[in-house]
Design a protein around this motif. Structure first.
Motif: not given
Ligand code: ZN
Ligand code: ZN
Lengths: 201, 201
Positions: B101-103, B71-75, B78-82, B138-139
């Protein structure tokens, strides 16, 4: 891994026997998700035990005192000494039988393949104890495994010139069994029916 | 039991899943006899983890920081959330796939029989995150168990009026399987071949 502390915990859990990486992870996550209070208590119990438990100066069993509860009990019968492999064996005998003598806990059994010899089991201490106390009967309650038998033979052999009786529990157990696998009533009977050892003696 | 500290340790070890009285005793005796240093290290790792690991304020995963490493990795994208059930799922996806993406980690799955409802999994937080960040897809990577499927249906249902894509991993796994049971290459493929969910949508 998201947390290095979690990583470390998973790693450290593997000091427990039979715990591999997958079950270590399951344990760590379970504690974090559902039982942190239990995890803290376990941490304290571990620290306490690792630091404060030592071996009884007389019988080698675990205790936090100089002498364990059995050895410091003056009411017991000094003429009987029962030799067992593990602390757990003392517990099962105390629970199941009415044995009133003392114990010596080898903390293992002779196993040349694993590099475990007489010195590792405190054999000199055992023979010193037997001779200084004036034991009349040494009861060999090692397991019925090959190593347990070898350990029993080693002890009886070292005592062949001493003026005392050496007996072995007649458990009727199949070879390879630990003492704790036997039922209480059978263990009690095994004490009653103990036989001179080796049989030819 | 000869030592009350040993007794306590055996008792406390039973907070670990699948550890019964007999295996707790085996663990305690093993540490005392053969690996006290390992026992002390385990005690410290437990105390550290129980005290200092908390949940990431964004994804709920375990971390000792406010935000976890992902979450703290800005690279990242942001459009993907698993959405996954467990911290372990994040690890396997990170290792096996090139997902960027993020989780969101539910820390469980819907299970009315066990009294686990949407609130226990942080569902409100999940929907808030999705809407505030402007996620495009959202995956759903919950397990293929009945509860994992129900959890996926619940989430997709709550998002039916949002302007975003909801997909589910096509793992080809048999029902009841956890993500970690799948091979790396199959997991990578499951990400590539993810499908709109529910299929009729
Ligand atoms: Zn003692
Ligand atoms: Zn996070």
């Amino acid at each position: 891994m998201s947390s290095s502390l979690l990583n470390t915990l998973i790693d450290r859990l593997r000091v427990l026997p039979t715990v591999g990486p997958r079950s270590a992870r399951r344990m760590a996550l379970h504690l974090l998700q559902s039982d942190r209070a239990g995890g803290v208590k376990l941490s304290q119990a571990l620290a306490d035990a690792m630091t404060n438990i030592n071996n009884c100066q007389q019988c080698q069993n675990f205790t936090e005192q100089t002498l364990c509860g059995v050895c410091s009990d003056q009411e017991r019968d000094r003429s009987l000494l029962c030799v067992v492999e593990n602390p757990a064996d003392v517990d099962v005998i105390e629970m199941a039988s009415d044995y009133q003598g003392y114990y010596f806990v080898l903390m293992g059994r002779l196993s040349p393949l694993d590099g475990i010899g007489p010195d590792d089991l405190g054999m000199e201490k055992l023979f010193e104890l037997i001779r200084s106390v004036g034991v009349n009967e040494v009861i060999l309650a090692t397991s019925t495994s090959v190593e347990g038998d070898a350990t029993a033979y080693y002890i009886s052999d070292q005592l062949v010139n001493d003026d005392l009786k050496v007996t072995r529990l007649m458990t009727g157990m199949s070879a390879g069994s630990e003492l704790e696998a036997i039922s209480g009533s059978m263990l009690k009977q095994a004490f009653t029916l103990r036989q001179p050892f080796p049989a030819s003696a």
